[in-house]
Scaffold this active site. Structure first.
Site, PDB file in Angstrom:
ATOM      1  N   ASP A  13       0.815  -1.226   0.000  1.00  0.00           N
ATOM      2  CA  ASP A  13       0.000   0.000   0.000  1.00  0.00           C
ATOM      3  C   ASP A  13       0.843   1.269   0.000  1.00  0.00           C
ATOM      4  O   ASP A  13       0.436   2.302   0.540  1.00  0.00           O
ATOM      5  CB  ASP A  13      -0.968   0.003   1.201  1.00  0.00           C
ATOM      6  CG  ASP A  13      -1.836  -1.233   1.222  1.00  0.00           C
ATOM      7  OD1 ASP A  13      -2.242  -1.679   0.136  1.00  0.00           O
ATOM      8  OD2 ASP A  13      -2.091  -1.764   2.318  1.00  0.00           O
ATOM      9  N   LYS A  16       1.899   2.051  -5.150  1.00  0.00           N
ATOM     10  CA  LYS A  16       2.416   1.460  -6.400  1.00  0.00           C
ATOM     11  C   LYS A  16       1.469   1.734  -7.560  1.00  0.00           C
ATOM     12  O   LYS A  16       1.902   2.016  -8.678  1.00  0.00           O
ATOM     13  CB  LYS A  16       2.589  -0.064  -6.238  1.00  0.00           C
ATOM     14  CG  LYS A  16       3.590  -0.448  -5.162  1.00  0.00           C
ATOM     15  CD  LYS A  16       3.632  -1.944  -4.937  1.00  0.00           C
ATOM     16  CE  LYS A  16       2.374  -2.534  -4.350  1.00  0.00           C
ATOM     17  NZ  LYS A  16       2.100  -2.137  -2.948  1.00  0.00           N
ATOM     18  N   GLY A  40      -4.692  -4.226  -3.694  1.00  0.00           N
ATOM     19  CA  GLY A  40      -5.658  -3.156  -3.943  1.00  0.00           C
ATOM     20  C   GLY A  40      -4.855  -1.940  -4.354  1.00  0.00           C
ATOM     21  O   GLY A  40      -4.136  -1.380  -3.543  1.00  0.00           O
ATOM     22  N   HIS A  41      -4.893  -1.595  -5.634  1.00  0.00           N
ATOM     23  CA  HIS A  41      -4.093  -0.481  -6.140  1.00  0.00           C
ATOM     24  C   HIS A  41      -5.024   0.664  -6.544  1.00  0.00           C
ATOM     25  O   HIS A  41      -5.898   0.475  -7.388  1.00  0.00           O
ATOM     26  CB  HIS A  41      -3.239  -0.932  -7.328  1.00  0.00           C
ATOM     27  CG  HIS A  41      -2.192  -1.933  -6.946  1.00  0.00           C
ATOM     28  ND1 HIS A  41      -1.243  -2.408  -7.801  1.00  0.00           N
ATOM     29  CD2 HIS A  41      -1.933  -2.539  -5.748  1.00  0.00           C
ATOM     30  CE1 HIS A  41      -0.454  -3.265  -7.175  1.00  0.00           C
ATOM     31  NE2 HIS A  41      -0.860  -3.372  -5.931  1.00  0.00           N
ATOM     32  N   GLN A 224       1.828  -6.254  -3.436  1.00  0.00           N
ATOM     33  CA  GLN A 224       2.433  -6.461  -2.110  1.00  0.00           C
ATOM     34  C   GLN A 224       3.783  -5.738  -2.059  1.00  0.00           C
ATOM     35  O   GLN A 224       3.922  -4.716  -2.701  1.00  0.00           O
ATOM     36  CB  GLN A 224       2.565  -7.951  -1.784  1.00  0.00           C
ATOM     37  CG  GLN A 224       1.222  -8.628  -1.530  1.00  0.00           C
ATOM     38  CD  GLN A 224       0.503  -9.027  -2.809  1.00  0.00           C
ATOM     39  OE1 GLN A 224       1.058  -9.707  -3.645  1.00  0.00           O
ATOM     40  NE2 GLN A 224      -0.736  -8.606  -2.986  1.00  0.00           N
TER      41      GLN A 224
HETATM   42  P1  GDP Z   1      -0.717   0.296  -3.547  1.00  0.00           P
HETATM   43  O1  GDP Z   1      -1.317  -0.969  -3.049  1.00  0.00           O
HETATM   44  O2  GDP Z   1       0.759   0.364  -3.329  1.00  0.00           O
HETATM   45  O3  GDP Z   1      -1.082   0.610  -4.970  1.00  0.00           O
HETATM   46  O4  GDP Z   1      -1.337   1.464  -2.643  1.00  0.00           O
HETATM   47  P2  GDP Z   1      -2.899   1.619  -2.223  1.00  0.00           P
HETATM   48  O5  GDP Z   1      -3.642   2.176  -3.379  1.00  0.00           O
HETATM   49  O6  GDP Z   1      -3.420   0.399  -1.574  1.00  0.00           O
HETATM   50  O7  GDP Z   1      -2.760   2.668  -1.036  1.00  0.00           O
HETATM   51  C1  GDP Z   1      -2.205   3.914  -1.228  1.00  0.00           C
HETATM   52  C2  GDP Z   1      -3.255   4.983  -0.873  1.00  0.00           C
HETATM   53  O8  GDP Z   1      -2.627   6.242  -0.777  1.00  0.00           O
HETATM   54  C3  GDP Z   1      -4.325   5.143  -1.944  1.00  0.00           C
HETATM   55  O9  GDP Z   1      -5.520   5.512  -1.326  1.00  0.00           O
HETATM   56  C4  GDP Z   1      -3.790   6.281  -2.809  1.00  0.00           C
HETATM   57  O10 GDP Z   1      -4.802   7.015  -3.473  1.00  0.00           O
HETATM   58  C5  GDP Z   1      -3.125   7.131  -1.759  1.00  0.00           C
HETATM   59  N1  GDP Z   1      -1.955   7.896  -2.210  1.00  0.00           N
HETATM   60  C6  GDP Z   1      -0.988   7.538  -3.103  1.00  0.00           C
HETATM   61  N2  GDP Z   1      -0.027   8.492  -3.148  1.00  0.00           N
HETATM   62  C7  GDP Z   1      -0.409   9.453  -2.271  1.00  0.00           C
HETATM   63  C8  GDP Z   1       0.192  10.685  -1.832  1.00  0.00           C
HETATM   64  O11 GDP Z   1       1.265  11.088  -2.250  1.00  0.00           O
HETATM   65  N3  GDP Z   1      -0.498  11.395  -0.865  1.00  0.00           N
HETATM   66  C9  GDP Z   1      -1.691  10.974  -0.340  1.00  0.00           C
HETATM   67  N4  GDP Z   1      -2.287  11.713   0.583  1.00  0.00           N
HETATM   68  N5  GDP Z   1      -2.259   9.823  -0.738  1.00  0.00           N
HETATM   69  C10 GDP Z   1      -1.622   9.073  -1.667  1.00  0.00           C
HETATM   70  P1  IMO Z   2      -0.933  -4.216  -2.252  1.00  0.00           P
HETATM   71  O1  IMO Z   2      -0.521  -4.739  -3.611  1.00  0.00           O
HETATM   72  C1  IMO Z   2      -0.870  -4.764   2.067  1.00  0.00           C
HETATM   73  C2  IMO Z   2      -0.884  -8.916   3.531  1.00  0.00           C
HETATM   74  C3  IMO Z   2      -2.089  -9.407   4.294  1.00  0.00           C
HETATM   75  C4  IMO Z   2      -1.435 -10.412   5.232  1.00  0.00           C
HETATM   76  C5  IMO Z   2      -0.340 -11.016   4.364  1.00  0.00           C
HETATM   77  C6  IMO Z   2      -0.701 -12.350   3.735  1.00  0.00           C
HETATM   78  O2  IMO Z   2      -2.206  -3.474  -2.269  1.00  0.00           O
HETATM   79  O3  IMO Z   2       0.195  -3.479  -1.612  1.00  0.00           O
HETATM   80  P2  IMO Z   2      -2.330 -13.001   1.722  1.00  0.00           P
HETATM   81  O4  IMO Z   2      -3.797 -12.801   1.545  1.00  0.00           O
HETATM   82  O5  IMO Z   2      -1.496 -12.371   0.661  1.00  0.00           O
HETATM   83  O6  IMO Z   2      -1.958 -14.438   1.939  1.00  0.00           O
HETATM   84  O7  IMO Z   2      -1.985 -12.256   3.115  1.00  0.00           O
HETATM   85  O8  IMO Z   2      -0.076 -10.060   3.342  1.00  0.00           O
HETATM   86  N1  IMO Z   2      -1.167  -8.338   2.195  1.00  0.00           N
HETATM   87  C7  IMO Z   2      -1.112  -7.027   1.901  1.00  0.00           C
HETATM   88  N2  IMO Z   2      -0.892  -5.963   2.689  1.00  0.00           N
HETATM   89  N3  IMO Z   2      -1.032  -4.594   0.730  1.00  0.00           N
HETATM   90  C8  IMO Z   2      -1.226  -5.663  -0.072  1.00  0.00           C
HETATM   91  O9  IMO Z   2      -1.252  -5.557  -1.426  1.00  0.00           O
HETATM   92  C9  IMO Z   2      -1.314  -6.946   0.510  1.00  0.00           C
HETATM   93  N4  IMO Z   2      -1.519  -8.188   0.022  1.00  0.00           N
HETATM   94  C10 IMO Z   2      -1.411  -9.028   1.058  1.00  0.00           C
HETATM   95  O10 IMO Z   2      -2.723  -8.365   4.990  1.00  0.00           O
HETATM   96  O11 IMO Z   2      -0.804  -9.730   6.291  1.00  0.00           O
HETATM   97 MG    MG Z   3      -2.870  -1.607  -1.780  1.00  0.00          MG
END
Ligand code: GDP
Ligand code: IMO
Ligand code: MG
Length: 424
Positions: A13, A16, A40-41, A224
């Site tokens: 998270d 990416k 979840g991206h 991840q």
């Molecule tokens: P990912 O799994 O690495 O793609 O990241 P996620 O989308 O799960 O979580 C990142 C969260 O931070 C999302 O809600 C994005 O919209 C938000 N986000 C990404 N870059 C920034 C930033 O520079 N500032 C803020 N405030 N939010 C950001």
């Molecule tokens: P993105 O791509 C954050 C975590 C789960 C758990 C561990 C194993 O959005 O960054 P799994 O279901 O993969 O066997 O769970 O990994 N986990 C993540 N945490 N971002 C993710 O994906 C994750 N995908 C799995 O919470 O601790």
């Molecule tokens: Mg994510």
């Protein structure tokens, strides 16, 4: 840069999706190389938010070919729902391809993931319960079904029978559950999913190699992150695939020498969902403020993320195992409200002090972080677009991370929107 990897350097998270989308505008193809719908991206454009689980974050650009690579585990139901969601929102998904060698997540994988977690009790990992671990286990045990099996009724049925012989025994004898009926699985997978997915199933390894030879640019999107990596993460509190940059090769079919840039993504602080060691975790008002300002709830499962200060030994470790060529730091704006910002520079373990990540799990659990403190900038940076306009306190913070982390900080995020970033 013909082939570039985008990799998470923390526990996921990091943003990416946002950075993949940012770079995708100028590439030919975007390949997701591992993981499944545990990811979840999020991409935000003009205030409109897209949360993607399986579809690569290049989907929003009409010229890009989004590819689900051979290293991914695919739940066809989830993929089709995601395609429908995107189409309903006016996004053309016709170019999306799925590797025939990617493995399928089957209904029993979901169930076994849930049951295993329940039986682990207080030792549970906090998985996303999406069947990821069980699907990769079957891949390694060589009893997995692959996306290409959807195209051959006889093979699919045969492989399903073999797998169910074992799965139904496990479900009945260990967990006291009803058996999975093959007819139902066949009806869904071959009757409903296969006809819709068939036109998208491809030999994506040959495709990316061909495009690479033609000099086209390819982006490899990790899910991840480094410390959730099955080999390099905080085992057993990890996912069941290899998000680190090496996994980008095995999961896409590009070779190591075809990759010339590896962009790490890190938050300006740390978060983690699920169980496992987290030396800089904050269980106080500062931690709550990070959750509140950073909206630190899972994109996918809605779970509250654990929060803590930035950890330099982790960054240095990630820079090494991924051979990072540069780093993007996201969510700097979340720190706008802080008077003091801390960075972990090393740990005390027993009577010792170390600036390396403790290799032994027991040491990592006991590690007490040693911090360097930075003054906050106490002003909003979300509207800034030029590095010269950044507060001097933030520039000092970034310069320290760059110098001590040993990797160039090339961009920072100052808000969720696609245009809220600054090139440094
Ligand atoms: P990912 O799994 O690495 O793609 O990241 P996620 O989308 O799960 O979580 C990142 C969260 O931070 C999302 O809600 C994005 O919209 C938000 N986000 C990404 N870059 C920034 C930033 O520079 N500032 C803020 N405030 N939010 C950001
Ligand atoms: P993105 O791509 C954050 C975590 C789960 C758990 C561990 C194993 O959005 O960054 P799994 O279901 O993969 O066997 O769970 O990994 N986990 C993540 N945490 N971002 C993710 O994906 C994750 N995908 C799995 O919470 O601790
Ligand atoms: Mg994510």
């Amino acid at each position: 840069m013909p082939a570039t990897v985008i990799v998470g350097t923390q526990w996921g998270d990091e943003g990416k999706g946002k950075f993949t989308d940012l770079f995708a505008g100028s590439v030919d193809s975007v390949v997701r190389y591992q993981g499944g719908h545990n990811a979840g991206h999020t991409i935000v454009t003009d205030g409109e938010s897209f949360a993607l689980q399986l579809v690569p974050s290049g989907i929003l650009y009409p010229g890009v070919t989004p590819i689900i690579g051979n290293g991914v585990v695919v739940d066809p139901r989830v993929l089709l729902e995601e395609i429908d969601m995107l189409e309903a929102r006016g996004i053309d998904t016709s170019r999306l391809l799925v590797s025939g060698s990617a493995h399928l997540i089957m209904p029993y994988h979901h169930e076994i993931d849930r049951l295993t977690e329940r039986y682990l009790g207080k030792n549970q990992l906090g998985t996303t319960r999406r069947g990821i671990g069980p699907a990769y286990s079957d891949k390694a045990s060589r009893i997995g079904l692959r996306v290409q099996d959807l195209l051959d009724e006889k093979i699919f049925t045969q492989k399903l029978e073999v797998a169910l012989r074992e799965k139904n025994l496990i479900l009945a004898k260990i967990y006291n559950r009803l058996p999975v009926e093959p007819e139902k699985v066949i009806e869904n997978y071959l009757g409903n999913y296969a006809p819709r997915l068939a036109p998208r199933i491809a030999d994506t390894v040959s495709l990316v190699q061909r495009r690479y030879r033609e000099g086209r640019q390819i982006l490899l999107e990790g899910a991840q992150a480094t410390f959730l990596d099955l080999d390099h993460g905080t085992y057993p509190y990890v996912t069941s695939s290899n998000p680190t940059a090496g996994g980008a090769c095995t999961g896409s079919g590009l070779g190591p020498r075809q990759i010339d840039a590896v962009i790490g993504v890190a938050k300006a602080y740390l978060t983690r969902v699920g169980a496992g060691p987290f030396p800089t975790e904050l269980n106080d008002a500062a931690g709550d403020l990070l959750v509140e300002r950073g909206h630190e709830f899972g994109t996918n499962t809605g779970r509250r993320r654990r929060t803590g200060w930035f950890d330099l030994p982790m960054l240095r470790h990630a820079a090494g195992v991924n051979s990072l060529t540069e780093l993007a730091i996201t969510k700097a704006d979340v720190l706008d409200a802080f008077e003091e910002i801390r960075v972990c520079v090393g740990y005390e373990v027993g009577d010792d002090y170390t600036e390396d990540l403790p290799y032994h799990q027991s040491d990592l659990h006991k590690a007490r972080p040693v911090y360097k403190s930075f003054p906050g900038w106490r002003r909003e940076i979300g509207g800034i677009r030029a590095k010269e306009d950044l507060p001097s306190e933030l520039r000092a913070f970034l310069a320290f991370l760059e110098e001590s982390g040993g990797v160039r900080v090339s961009r920072i995020g100052v808000g969720p929107d696609r245009d809220q970033f600054i090139e440094l």
